[in-house]
Design a protein around this motif. Structure first.
Motif, mmCIF file in Angstrom:
data_model
loop_
_atom_site.group_PDB
_atom_site.id
_atom_site.type_symbol
_atom_site.label_atom_id
_atom_site.label_comp_id
_atom_site.label_asym_id
_atom_site.label_seq_id
_atom_site.Cartn_x
_atom_site.Cartn_y
_atom_site.Cartn_z
ATOM 1 N N UNK A 136 0.837 -1.201 0.000
ATOM 2 C CA UNK A 136 0.000 0.000 0.000
ATOM 3 C C UNK A 136 0.878 1.259 0.000
ATOM 4 N N UNK A 137 0.778 2.107 -1.038
ATOM 5 C CA UNK A 137 1.530 3.372 -1.017
ATOM 6 C C UNK A 137 1.040 4.260 0.136
ATOM 7 N N UNK A 138 1.988 4.953 0.779
ATOM 8 C CA UNK A 138 1.653 5.792 1.933
ATOM 9 C C UNK A 138 1.881 7.263 1.588
ATOM 10 N N UNK A 139 0.893 8.093 1.937
ATOM 11 C CA UNK A 139 1.041 9.545 1.757
ATOM 12 C C UNK A 139 1.969 10.053 2.865
ATOM 13 N N UNK A 140 3.079 10.726 2.530
ATOM 14 C CA UNK A 140 4.012 11.192 3.564
ATOM 15 C C UNK A 140 3.323 12.141 4.549
ATOM 16 N N UNK A 141 3.792 12.195 5.797
ATOM 17 C CA UNK A 141 3.165 13.063 6.811
ATOM 18 C C UNK A 141 3.083 14.524 6.380
ATOM 19 N N UNK A 142 4.074 14.976 5.577
ATOM 20 C CA UNK A 142 4.053 16.382 5.131
ATOM 21 C C UNK A 142 3.172 16.587 3.902
ATOM 22 N N UNK A 143 2.527 15.519 3.432
ATOM 23 C CA UNK A 143 1.653 15.626 2.260
ATOM 24 C C UNK A 143 2.367 15.326 0.958
ATOM 25 N N UNK A 144 1.652 15.463 -0.137
ATOM 26 C CA UNK A 144 2.209 15.153 -1.457
ATOM 27 C C UNK A 144 1.714 13.801 -1.938
ATOM 28 N N UNK A 145 2.331 13.310 -3.007
ATOM 29 C CA UNK A 145 1.882 12.048 -3.613
ATOM 30 C C UNK A 145 2.256 10.868 -2.727
ATOM 31 N N UNK A 146 1.391 9.849 -2.756
ATOM 32 C CA UNK A 146 1.660 8.621 -1.998
ATOM 33 C C UNK A 146 2.899 7.932 -2.560
ATOM 34 N N UNK A 147 3.691 7.327 -1.682
ATOM 35 C CA UNK A 147 4.935 6.668 -2.091
ATOM 36 C C UNK A 147 4.870 5.191 -1.726
ATOM 37 N N UNK A 148 5.162 4.345 -2.707
ATOM 38 C CA UNK A 148 5.200 2.899 -2.451
ATOM 39 C C UNK A 148 6.577 2.531 -1.900
ATOM 40 N N UNK A 149 6.656 1.467 -1.093
ATOM 41 C CA UNK A 149 7.974 1.072 -0.575
ATOM 42 C C UNK A 149 8.874 0.551 -1.688
ATOM 43 N N UNK A 150 10.126 1.010 -1.722
ATOM 44 C CA UNK A 150 11.093 0.530 -2.715
ATOM 45 C C UNK A 150 12.479 0.937 -2.250
ATOM 46 N N UNK A 151 13.484 0.330 -2.852
ATOM 47 C CA UNK A 151 14.869 0.669 -2.506
ATOM 48 C C UNK A 151 15.150 2.141 -2.787
ATOM 49 N N UNK A 152 14.716 2.618 -3.968
ATOM 50 C CA UNK A 152 14.967 4.008 -4.349
ATOM 51 C C UNK A 152 14.306 4.995 -3.389
ATOM 52 N N UNK A 153 13.052 4.682 -2.989
ATOM 53 C CA UNK A 153 12.323 5.572 -2.077
ATOM 54 C C UNK A 153 13.012 5.645 -0.711
ATOM 55 N N UNK A 154 13.595 4.534 -0.279
ATOM 56 C CA UNK A 154 14.321 4.518 1.001
ATOM 57 C C UNK A 154 15.605 5.340 0.878
ATOM 58 N N UNK A 155 16.351 5.124 -0.213
ATOM 59 C CA UNK A 155 17.614 5.851 -0.422
ATOM 60 C C UNK A 155 17.356 7.356 -0.507
ATOM 61 N N UNK A 156 16.286 7.743 -1.213
ATOM 62 C CA UNK A 156 15.973 9.177 -1.351
ATOM 63 C C UNK A 156 15.362 9.766 -0.079
ATOM 64 N N UNK A 157 14.906 8.899 0.833
ATOM 65 C CA UNK A 157 14.272 9.368 2.067
ATOM 66 C C UNK A 157 12.840 9.810 1.869
ATOM 67 N N UNK A 158 12.198 9.350 0.758
ATOM 68 C CA UNK A 158 10.816 9.788 0.467
ATOM 69 C C UNK A 158 9.751 8.829 1.014
ATOM 70 N N UNK A 159 10.155 7.603 1.379
ATOM 71 C CA UNK A 159 9.172 6.657 1.938
ATOM 72 C C UNK A 159 9.122 6.884 3.453
#
Length: 333
Positions: A225-248
């Protein structure tokens, strides 16, 4: 005479066998703790045992981060797998027992919220929606999907999650509910993530959470399930890239092994720890977690060499820490 010599030789054989058994027993590395960290440590243990031609045995249990630290602080294990940093209470327990340790971050996890693949209405979720599902006030009251969001169906919610001894339980409740261990109790709980995988995969109305590796292993049975970050914006699905970028966010987290300083005096433990750090990046990637930069693993070995005891977290779990922040903190230890 014949009988006596047979008895003597039998006793001699038994003595050799007993000595051999004791020697074999002395060559055991004992590990317990987090089911999230288990896939990495188990992969390392398998490779290590192969490399040592089974001359050293490595046992890896999964009693959860909290359960693992209880054993570790009772001096029953050499290493403890942990999906969160050691707590103040655990630090005190270890100190009281004279157990000193070296903290080693080994990877980053994208703690994953999963649903059944046949679920067609849930495309993403906010932290507020997840909190409404999981907070203590929801117990016995929020029993249907449309009670959380009126756009969702009038269907029963089936919840699956980590058990109370799990570091994943503590991290998830702190990140989503706002307080560690603050959760409704009327859900299917287990320290064994495979039980949770089975539960969600069999029920169209199910939702659960666990470490990313268990999702990656079961993508054909589950949907992340993609999660909408606490600060808002588009929902982010879990992935290696999202973890590295700090967006998940807020479900990215560092995961650890803790090594008992005294155990490092045993050659088999020291050898295993060195093998772990030299192979962690490759095996972490293989089991679908996010490896840390190379200097994290060389830094861990440097901490062993210099006997840098303790933790950089001060007994607190921290939600939202990025790989970059973790590396800065470790460098200052």
């Amino acid at each position: 005479m014949f009988k006596h010599s047979k008895l003597v030789s039998a006793l001699a054989v038994a003595g050799v066998a007993l000595f051999g058994a004791q020697a074999a027993q002395a060559q055991i590395v004992k590990i317990d703790g987090s089911s999230t960290v288990y896939p990495i440590t188990e992969a390392v243990a398998e490779e290590f045992q192969k490399a040592k031609k089974n001359a050293i045995k490595v046992t890896v249990g999964i009693s959860g981060t909290g359960g693992g630290f209880k054993k570790f602080c009772r001096d029953e294990t050499d290493l403890s797998n942990a999906s969160r940093p050691i707590t103040k209470k655990e630090m005190e327990d270890c100190k009281a027992a004279g157990v000193e340790y070296i903290e080693m971050p080994v990877a980053f996890d994208a703690l994953t919220v999963v649903i059944n693949p046949k679920n067609t209405f849930l495309k993403e979720a906010t932290v507020a929606e997840l909190k409404a599902l999981w907070e203590p006030a929801a117990q016995g009251k929020v029993m249907k999907w449309n009670q959380v969001n009126p756009a969702w169906p009038d269907a029963p919610v089936k919840l699956f999650g980590a058990g109370a001894d799990s570091g994943t339980f503590e991290y998830f409740t702190e990140a989503i509910v706002g307080k560690a261990k603050s959760s409704r109790g009327d859900y299917t709980a287990s320290e064994d993530d495979n039980v949770l995988v089975q539960g969600v995969s069999r029920d169209v109305n199910a939702i659960g959470y666990f470490g990313y590796a268990y999702y990656a292993e079961n993508m054909n049975k589950l949907k992340a399930l993609p999660i909408v970050p606490p600060k808002g914006g588009a929902a982010v699905a879990p992935s290696e890239q999202a973890v590295i970028k700090g967006t998940y966010q807020p479900l990215s987290r560092p995961i650890f092994v803790y090594v008992k300083a005294k155990s490092l005096q045993k050659p088999e433990v020291k050898e295993f720890v060195e093998f772990y750090m030299k192979n962690a990046a490759k095996l972490t990637k293989e089991v679908k977690y996010v490896p840390l930069p190379d200097n994290a693993y060389t830094g861990n070995l440097e901490h062993v060499k210099k006997n840098k005891i303790g933790t950089v977290f001060g007994g607190q779990n921290e939600v939202g820490i990025t790989i970059e922040e973790l590396m800065k903190r470790e460098a200052k230890m």
